[in-house]
Design an enzyme around this catalytic site. Structure first.
Site: not given
Ligand code: PGA
Length: 261
Positions: A178, A100, A218, A172
């Site tokens: 985030g 991640h 997001s 991602e």
């Molecule tokens: P988010 O996080 O949907 O809050 O942007 C995605 C992730 O870290 O997998």
């Protein structure tokens, strides 16, 4: 057999054990009908380590899969603070996430580290969710595709074709994840997914095309359907917008009702 559609959430370092159990119980109830009418839905949640055992127990008779957010590559030993595949196995865990962006960015893990974890996880017969994604800087230098190709080629180094059914990938982009994340356009995501698919094809031929590629960063109720209707997106990997069980169930419902592929 229907092509699987993946919906998952990483709970990161949020929710205590009782909060996680409450969340899972409500999510299970709210998605019950939907999972019955759409057996192609693969729903998975990655709680914190301390909530894993209780989560696994409370989802025992459910098809919501519980997985771990990380794992050490060693089976046991002098690795203070780490959690081994053997420990996860003893709780009945069968899915583990590797790489991640928060592990890579905050804890300095490299693609070589992720590869060691993937090899070990496969040896212990886990399904592995390998996360890849470029930073804002990579994007600015226009090396996003090179970065993705490198993360995949190193991450899956020495993974054999016959092990591919255990591999899932989540794309991602770091800049879209985030609270300060900027949602990526669906076209941008589709292009990157295409590059990932091409890389997998180069590595494994036709069999590489079967690896599911999820999108995360997001994702929310407003953009989820747009992403899911892109041809190369096989699922959604969601943080914040999935941490309320009602919102997450509605998002899954919306996507399933608006799917045009
Ligand atoms: P988010 O996080 O949907 O809050 O942007 C995605 C992730 O870290 O997998």
């Amino acid at each position: 057999m229907l092509k699987k559609i993946y919906f998952g959430s990483n709970l990161k370092m949020y929710k205590t054990t009782s909060e996680t159990v409450d969340y899972l119980t409500r999510l299970e109830k709210n998605t019950e009908e939907l999972r019955k009418t759409h057996p192609e839905i693969e729903l998975f949640i990655l709680p914190s380590y301390t909530a894993l055992e209780a989560s696994k127990k409370c989802m025992e008779s459910s098809n919501i899969q519980i997985g771990a957010q990380n794992m050490c590559w060693e089976t046991e030993g002098q690795f203070t603070g780490e959690i081994s595949p053997k420990m996860l196995k003893s709780m009945g865990i069968q899915l583990v996430m590797v790489g991640h962006s928060e592990r890579r960015q905050i804890f300095g893990e490299s693609s070589f580290d992720e590869n060691k974890k993937i090899i070990s996880a496969l040896k212990h017969e886990f399904s592995c969710l390998l996360c890849v994604g470029e930073t804002a800087e990579d994007k600015e230098y226009k090396i996003s595709d090179e970065v993705l190709r490198t993360q995949i080629k190193i991450g899956l180094h020495n993974v054999k074709t016959e092990q591919l059914s255990k591999i899932w990938i989540a794309y991602e982009p770091v800049w879209s994840i985030g609270t300060n994340g900027i949602p990526a356009s669906k076209e941008y995501v589709q292009e990157r997914h295409h590059v990932i698919k091409q890389t997998l094809y180069e590595m494994y031929g036709k069999k590489g095309e079967k690896i599911p590629i999820l999108y995360g960063g997001s994702v929310n109720k407003k953009n989820a359907c747009e992403y899911m209707n892109q041809p190369s997106i096989d699922g959604l990997y969601i943080g914040r917008a999935a941490w309320n069980p009602v919102d997450f169930s509605e998002l899954i419902n919306d996507v399933m009702n608006n799917l045009i592929k």
